[in-house]
Scaffold this motif. Structure first.
Motif, PDB file in Angstrom:
ATOM      1  N   VAL A  87       0.847  -1.198   0.000  1.00 56.05           N
ATOM      2  CA  VAL A  87       0.000   0.000   0.000  1.00 56.05           C
ATOM      3  C   VAL A  87       0.881   1.247   0.000  1.00 56.05           C
ATOM      4  N   TRP A 114      -8.738  -4.327   8.824  1.00 58.36           N
ATOM      5  CA  TRP A 114      -7.540  -4.430   7.999  1.00 58.36           C
ATOM      6  C   TRP A 114      -6.860  -5.803   8.104  1.00 58.36           C
ATOM      7  N   ASN A 161      -8.215   2.437   9.628  1.00 56.25           N
ATOM      8  CA  ASN A 161      -9.591   2.669  10.051  1.00 56.25           C
ATOM      9  C   ASN A 161      -9.630   3.662  11.227  1.00 56.25           C
ATOM     10  N   TYR A 170     -13.353 -10.007   2.154  1.00 57.78           N
ATOM     11  CA  TYR A 170     -12.560  -8.785   2.261  1.00 57.78           C
ATOM     12  C   TYR A 170     -13.358  -7.631   1.682  1.00 57.78           C
ATOM     13  N   PHE A 183      -2.818   5.439   8.385  1.00 59.70           N
ATOM     14  CA  PHE A 183      -3.455   4.147   8.098  1.00 59.70           C
ATOM     15  C   PHE A 183      -2.800   3.100   8.982  1.00 59.70           C
ATOM     16  N   ARG A 186      -6.159  -1.018  -4.488  1.00 64.25           N
ATOM     17  CA  ARG A 186      -7.459  -0.443  -4.162  1.00 64.25           C
ATOM     18  C   ARG A 186      -7.434   0.268  -2.803  1.00 64.25           C
ATOM     19  N   ILE A 187      -6.701  -0.273  -1.838  1.00 64.93           N
ATOM     20  CA  ILE A 187      -6.596   0.402  -0.541  1.00 64.93           C
ATOM     21  C   ILE A 187      -5.904   1.744  -0.703  1.00 64.93           C
ATOM     22  N   TRP A 193      -8.176   4.234  -2.105  1.00 71.89           N
ATOM     23  CA  TRP A 193      -9.143   4.700  -1.105  1.00 71.89           C
ATOM     24  C   TRP A 193      -8.494   5.700  -0.151  1.00 71.89           C
ATOM     25  N   ALA A 238      -5.651  -5.836  -3.865  1.00 72.95           N
ATOM     26  CA  ALA A 238      -6.158  -5.113  -2.698  1.00 72.95           C
ATOM     27  C   ALA A 238      -5.269  -3.925  -2.353  1.00 72.95           C
ATOM     28  N   GLU A 269     -13.558   0.879   7.188  1.00 73.02           N
ATOM     29  CA  GLU A 269     -13.375   1.201   5.774  1.00 73.02           C
ATOM     30  C   GLU A 269     -12.511   0.163   5.057  1.00 73.02           C
ATOM     31  N   VAL A 270     -11.624  -0.486   5.785  1.00 76.53           N
ATOM     32  CA  VAL A 270     -10.799  -1.576   5.255  1.00 76.53           C
ATOM     33  C   VAL A 270     -10.983  -2.740   6.222  1.00 76.53           C
ATOM     34  N   ILE A 284     -13.264  -3.081   0.961  1.00 78.03           N
ATOM     35  CA  ILE A 284     -12.578  -1.781   0.997  1.00 78.03           C
ATOM     36  C   ILE A 284     -13.580  -0.709   0.604  1.00 78.03           C
TER      37      ILE A 284
END
Length: 287
Positions: free
Chosen positions: A29, A259, A84, A188, A60, A272-273, A276, A269, A237-238, A190
Motif C-alpha cells: 500500500v 484491515w 480505520n 474482504y 493508516f 485499491r486500498i 481509497w 487489494a 473502511e478496510v 474496501i
C-alpha cells in the motif's frame, strides 16, 4: 514539504502465522501511495510516541491494542483522518461488536458476553440455551492471538475448562457463540458505499481451507450487502471477516475485523486500498 502519510504495522503477537502477510500488505500500500507522489513513513506500534515528524495528512493502521490506539488518539483529535478510525478498531472487540451488529440487524449466531469467572465454584454452567452444544468460546476483546483464544467446546465440562484457562490468562470476558453448521467463507472489503452506489467499493470472498465443502448456493449480492452493513455498523473502511452459509442458503456473519492481510488478493487489494486512502486525503484536505 511533500505531504506524507503515516502507516502503523500490526502488533506481532496479533499476527500468529501471518507476520509476513500482515507486513507485506502495508508495504505494498505504501509503495502505491509513494508512486502517487506522497511520502510514507511506516512504524511499528512500539515506535509510536518517539520523536516524530510534523503531523501527517492521514494515518493508516493495522495495530489493534488499546495502548497503541491511545498513542494515535491526539492525531485523530486534531482532525487527521485515520483508516480505520480508532473507534472502529475498538468496535471490532467482540464485546462491542456483538451489540452493534445485533442493533443493526446483521444476522449473527446467537451470542452472549459473559465473565470468564463464570467457571468458578458456585456458578451454574454457562449456557446459550437448551441443546446448545457444541458452542464456540472466544475471548471478548481482540481477535485470535494464540491457541485457546477461539475454541469449539462440546460440553459444559469442557466449557468450564476453557473459561478457567482464559481467566487464568487475565482475560476477563468471553463470548459464547452458537455453532452454525455450513460452509465457512472469508470476505474482504474496501471503501464505503454512498447513497446506494457501489462504484468506490471493492469486495472479494473465498472458501476457507481445511473443510469439507458442500457449496451450498447463496446470493453473493446478499453476502456483500450483509458485510457492508456490518462494516458500517462498526465504522470500518478496510476490513475482512468470516461468515457461514447454511444448507438453505442463509448467511450468518461470524466475525469482522479491521484491515486483514488480504493474502490471496494482495496485489489487487493494495492498489485499491491506496486509491481509497488517497481519496480520503484529497477529500479531507479540499479547500
Amino acid at each position: 514539504m511533500i505531504p506524507y502519510l503515516l502507516g502503523i504495522y500490526r502488533e506481532r503477537q496479533h499476527s500468529p502465522g501471518r507476520e509476513f502477510d500482515d507486513t507485506e500488505i502495508l508495504r505494498l500500500v505504501a509503495k502505491h501511495i509513494e508512486a502517487a507522489g506522497y511520502q510514507v513513513y511506516l512504524k511499528t506500534p512500539e515506535e509510536l510516541g518517539e520523536a516524530d515528524h510534523p503531523s501527517p495528512s492521514l494515518v493508516f493502521l493495522m495495530c489493534e491494542r488499546i495502548q497503541a490506539l491511545g498513542l494515535l488518539e491526539p492525531l485523530e483529535t486534531k482532525g487527521i483522518p485515520h483508516v480505520n478510525p480508532l473507534g472502529a478498531v475498538l468496535n471490532t472487540y467482540r464485546d462491542r461488536m456483538i451489540p452493534l451488529l445485533t442493533a443493526s440487524g446483521v444476522p449473527i449466531p446467537r451470542s452472549q458476553v459473559i465473565s470468564s469467572s463464570s467457571s468458578g465454584p458456585g456458578h451454574p454452567p454457562p449456557q446459550l440455551g437448551a441443546g446448545s452444544f457444541p458452542i464456540w468460546i472466544k475471548r471478548a476483546d481482540v481477535h485470535n492471538t494464540q491457541s485457546g483464544d477461539v475454541e469449539l467446546v462440546p460440553s459444559s465440562e469442557t466449557l468450564r475448562e476453557a473459561l478457567a484457562a482464559l481467566h487464568d490468562r487475565g482475560i476477563s470476558h468471553v463470548v459464547l457463540q452458537q455453532h452454525v453448521p455450513g460452509d465457512l467463507i472469508k470476505f474482504y472489503g474496501i471503501g464505503k458505499p454512498t447513497a446506494g452506489h457501489q462504484e468506490d467499493t471493492w469486495f472479494r470472498w473465498f472458501y476457507h481451507r481445511d473443510q469439507e465443502l458442500a457449496r451450498y448456493p447463496f446470493s453473493e449480492e446478499a453476502l456483500q450487502t450483509i458485510t457492508q452493513q456490518a462494516a458500517a455498523a462498526i465504522g470500518l473502511e478496510v476490513y475482512g471477516g468470516d461468515a457461514i452459509i447454511t444448507p438453505n442458503g442463509e448467511i450468518f456473519l461470524i466475525d469482522i475485523n479491521a484491515w486483514p492481510s488480504f493474502a490471496l488478493f494482495r496485489e489487487e487489494a493494495a492498489s485499491r486500498i491506496a486509491a481509497w486512502l488517497l481519496h480520503r486525503v484529497r477529500k479531507d484536505t479540499r479547500p
